[in-house]
Design a protein around this motif. Structure first.
Motif, PDB file in Angstrom:
ATOM      1  N   ILE A 115      27.771 -87.886  -0.153  1.00  0.00           N
ATOM      2  CA  ILE A 115      27.860 -89.166   0.554  1.00  0.00           C
ATOM      3  C   ILE A 115      28.751 -89.051   1.796  1.00  0.00           C
ATOM      4  N   PHE A 116      29.859 -88.299   1.674  1.00  0.00           N
ATOM      5  CA  PHE A 116      30.847 -88.240   2.743  1.00  0.00           C
ATOM      6  C   PHE A 116      30.752 -86.996   3.626  1.00  0.00           C
ATOM      7  N   GLN A 117      29.811 -86.088   3.365  1.00  0.00           N
ATOM      8  CA  GLN A 117      29.757 -84.836   4.125  1.00  0.00           C
ATOM      9  C   GLN A 117      29.488 -85.060   5.607  1.00  0.00           C
ATOM     10  N   ASP A 118      28.823 -86.133   5.974  1.00  0.00           N
ATOM     11  CA  ASP A 118      28.541 -86.405   7.388  1.00  0.00           C
ATOM     12  C   ASP A 118      29.811 -86.679   8.186  1.00  0.00           C
ATOM     13  N   MET A 119      30.868 -87.113   7.522  1.00  0.00           N
ATOM     14  CA  MET A 119      32.134 -87.356   8.213  1.00  0.00           C
ATOM     15  C   MET A 119      32.737 -86.059   8.752  1.00  0.00           C
ATOM     16  N   LEU A 120      32.350 -84.939   8.184  1.00  0.00           N
ATOM     17  CA  LEU A 120      32.878 -83.636   8.596  1.00  0.00           C
ATOM     18  C   LEU A 120      31.919 -82.893   9.511  1.00  0.00           C
ATOM     19  N   HIS A 121      30.882 -83.563   9.985  1.00  0.00           N
ATOM     20  CA  HIS A 121      29.864 -82.943  10.833  1.00  0.00           C
ATOM     21  C   HIS A 121      30.499 -82.293  12.062  1.00  0.00           C
ATOM     22  N   ASP A 122      30.154 -81.045  12.317  1.00  0.00           N
ATOM     23  CA  ASP A 122      30.637 -80.257  13.463  1.00  0.00           C
ATOM     24  C   ASP A 122      32.129 -79.936  13.428  1.00  0.00           C
ATOM     25  N   THR A 123      32.805 -80.192  12.313  1.00  0.00           N
ATOM     26  CA  THR A 123      34.223 -79.854  12.242  1.00  0.00           C
ATOM     27  C   THR A 123      34.522 -78.808  11.176  1.00  0.00           C
ATOM     28  N   THR A 124      33.501 -78.365  10.436  1.00  0.00           N
ATOM     29  CA  THR A 124      33.704 -77.388   9.375  1.00  0.00           C
ATOM     30  C   THR A 124      32.411 -76.624   9.110  1.00  0.00           C
ATOM     31  N   CYS A 179      24.825 -76.051  -6.241  1.00  0.00           N
ATOM     32  CA  CYS A 179      25.649 -75.624  -7.360  1.00  0.00           C
ATOM     33  C   CYS A 179      25.422 -74.133  -7.549  1.00  0.00           C
ATOM     34  N   PRO A 180      26.438 -73.337  -7.562  1.00  0.00           N
ATOM     35  CA  PRO A 180      27.853 -73.667  -7.379  1.00  0.00           C
ATOM     36  C   PRO A 180      28.226 -73.758  -5.898  1.00  0.00           C
ATOM     37  N   MET A 181      29.437 -74.230  -5.630  1.00  0.00           N
ATOM     38  CA  MET A 181      30.004 -74.145  -4.277  1.00  0.00           C
ATOM     39  C   MET A 181      30.350 -72.676  -4.095  1.00  0.00           C
ATOM     40  N   PRO A 182      29.694 -71.988  -3.146  1.00  0.00           N
ATOM     41  CA  PRO A 182      29.884 -70.536  -3.053  1.00  0.00           C
ATOM     42  C   PRO A 182      31.273 -70.149  -2.553  1.00  0.00           C
ATOM     43  N   ALA A 183      31.746 -69.023  -3.067  1.00  0.00           N
ATOM     44  CA  ALA A 183      33.000 -68.456  -2.574  1.00  0.00           C
ATOM     45  C   ALA A 183      32.810 -68.094  -1.110  1.00  0.00           C
ATOM     46  N   GLY A 184      33.882 -68.166  -0.343  1.00  0.00           N
ATOM     47  CA  GLY A 184      33.775 -67.825   1.073  1.00  0.00           C
ATOM     48  C   GLY A 184      34.961 -68.307   1.869  1.00  0.00           C
ATOM     49  N   ASN A 185      34.891 -68.069   3.160  1.00  0.00           N
ATOM     50  CA  ASN A 185      35.921 -68.497   4.095  1.00  0.00           C
ATOM     51  C   ASN A 185      35.377 -69.707   4.850  1.00  0.00           C
ATOM     52  N   TYR A 186      36.046 -70.837   4.703  1.00  0.00           N
ATOM     53  CA  TYR A 186      35.615 -72.077   5.333  1.00  0.00           C
ATOM     54  C   TYR A 186      36.664 -72.531   6.337  1.00  0.00           C
ATOM     55  N   TRP A 187      36.221 -72.880   7.545  1.00  0.00           N
ATOM     56  CA  TRP A 187      37.145 -73.295   8.591  1.00  0.00           C
ATOM     57  C   TRP A 187      37.037 -74.790   8.840  1.00  0.00           C
ATOM     58  N   PHE A 188      38.130 -75.336   9.337  1.00  0.00           N
ATOM     59  CA  PHE A 188      38.217 -76.740   9.731  1.00  0.00           C
ATOM     60  C   PHE A 188      38.801 -76.772  11.135  1.00  0.00           C
ATOM     61  N   LYS A 189      38.104 -77.416  12.066  1.00  0.00           N
ATOM     62  CA  LYS A 189      38.549 -77.484  13.457  1.00  0.00           C
ATOM     63  C   LYS A 189      38.612 -78.928  13.919  1.00  0.00           C
ATOM     64  N   GLN A 190      39.792 -79.350  14.269  1.00  0.00           N
ATOM     65  CA  GLN A 190      40.056 -80.679  14.812  1.00  0.00           C
ATOM     66  C   GLN A 190      39.435 -81.789  13.974  1.00  0.00           C
ATOM     67  N   VAL A 191      39.719 -81.759  12.679  1.00  0.00           N
ATOM     68  CA  VAL A 191      39.256 -82.817  11.784  1.00  0.00           C
ATOM     69  C   VAL A 191      40.179 -84.011  11.985  1.00  0.00           C
ATOM     70  N   LYS A 192      39.617 -85.075  12.546  1.00  0.00           N
ATOM     71  CA  LYS A 192      40.398 -86.286  12.786  1.00  0.00           C
ATOM     72  C   LYS A 192      40.416 -87.120  11.522  1.00  0.00           C
ATOM     73  N   ASN A 193      41.125 -88.195  11.583  1.00  0.00           N
ATOM     74  CA  ASN A 193      41.233 -89.086  10.440  1.00  0.00           C
ATOM     75  C   ASN A 193      39.850 -89.560  10.014  1.00  0.00           C
ATOM     76  N   ILE A 194      39.457 -89.191   8.798  1.00  0.00           N
ATOM     77  CA  ILE A 194      38.148 -89.616   8.289  1.00  0.00           C
ATOM     78  C   ILE A 194      38.276 -90.789   7.319  1.00  0.00           C
ATOM     79  N   MET A 195      39.495 -91.255   7.107  1.00  0.00           N
ATOM     80  CA  MET A 195      39.732 -92.363   6.185  1.00  0.00           C
ATOM     81  C   MET A 195      39.860 -93.654   6.993  1.00  0.00           C
TER      82      MET A 195
END
Length: 184
Positions: A109-118, A129-145
């Motif tokens: 439901i909330f994945q669109d809030m992180l669009h283009d930031t991860t 399923c499952p959430m795969p192991a890996g390296n995940y980055w976050f770039k300039q994630v603004k307040n999503i709340m």
């Protein structure tokens, strides 16, 4: 006729008050810390100032194991009204659920809030399923709340995100400041 006009007036007042309350809440991201679970994942996340009024989240999270239904996810909230790190648990939370149920329901439901930031995987109609192991980055994630219920009190908040496995519990704590008032 008088009852109808009174009902319309009541609806108008409620709408106006709800609009003032919604626009009068400011959330400021303060910091993020990993408390435990370094064998399951390693979070290297920082909160930095984007400009004078906005803080953003940057960094990486390395997940070392595939997170399937043998892991569970939950979020707990606590607040410190005075901002002095004396936190009171708050009943607002995401209840503990198996990881795949959380990913395919709440996260979807909330994945669109992180669009283009991860680079977190997108959950399609068939699920993930499952959430795969890996390296995940976050770039300039603004307040999503953005939508904070009006009954949530002002203060310094700690949001604890917990991923529980058979042998380990990973805990990430996100600290935010919630201020209510008129901002211009």
């Amino acid at each position: 006729m008088q009852a109808i006009s009174l009902a319309l007036f009541s609806i108008l007042i409620r709408f106006t008050i709800s609009q003032v309350i919604e626009t009068a809440t400011e959330i400021t991201l303060q910091r993020i810390e990993q408390i435990s679970g370094f064998g399951m994942l390693k979070a290297n996340l920082r909160v930095t100032k984007f400009n004078r009024t906005c803080a953003v989240l940057n960094g990486t999270v390395d997940i070392f194991v595939d997170l399937d239904n043998s892991y569970s996810f939950q979020m707990k909230a606590a607040y410190s009204r005075m901002g002095n790190n004396q936190f009171n648990e708050y009943p607002m939370k995401i209840a503990e659920r198996p990881m795949c149920h959380y990913i395919n329901d709440t996260y979807r439901i909330f994945q669109d809030m992180l669009h283009d930031t991860t680079n977190l995987p997108l959950v399609g109609p068939e699920g993930l399923c499952p959430m795969p192991a890996g390296n995940y980055w976050f770039k300039q994630v603004k307040n999503i709340m953005n939508d904070v219920p009006p009954m949530v009190p002002e203060g310094y908040w700690r949001l604890s995100f917990l991923i529980s496995g058979r042998q380990d519990i990973a805990e990430l704590q996100v600290f935010v400041s919630l201020t209510k008032g008129f901002f211009g």
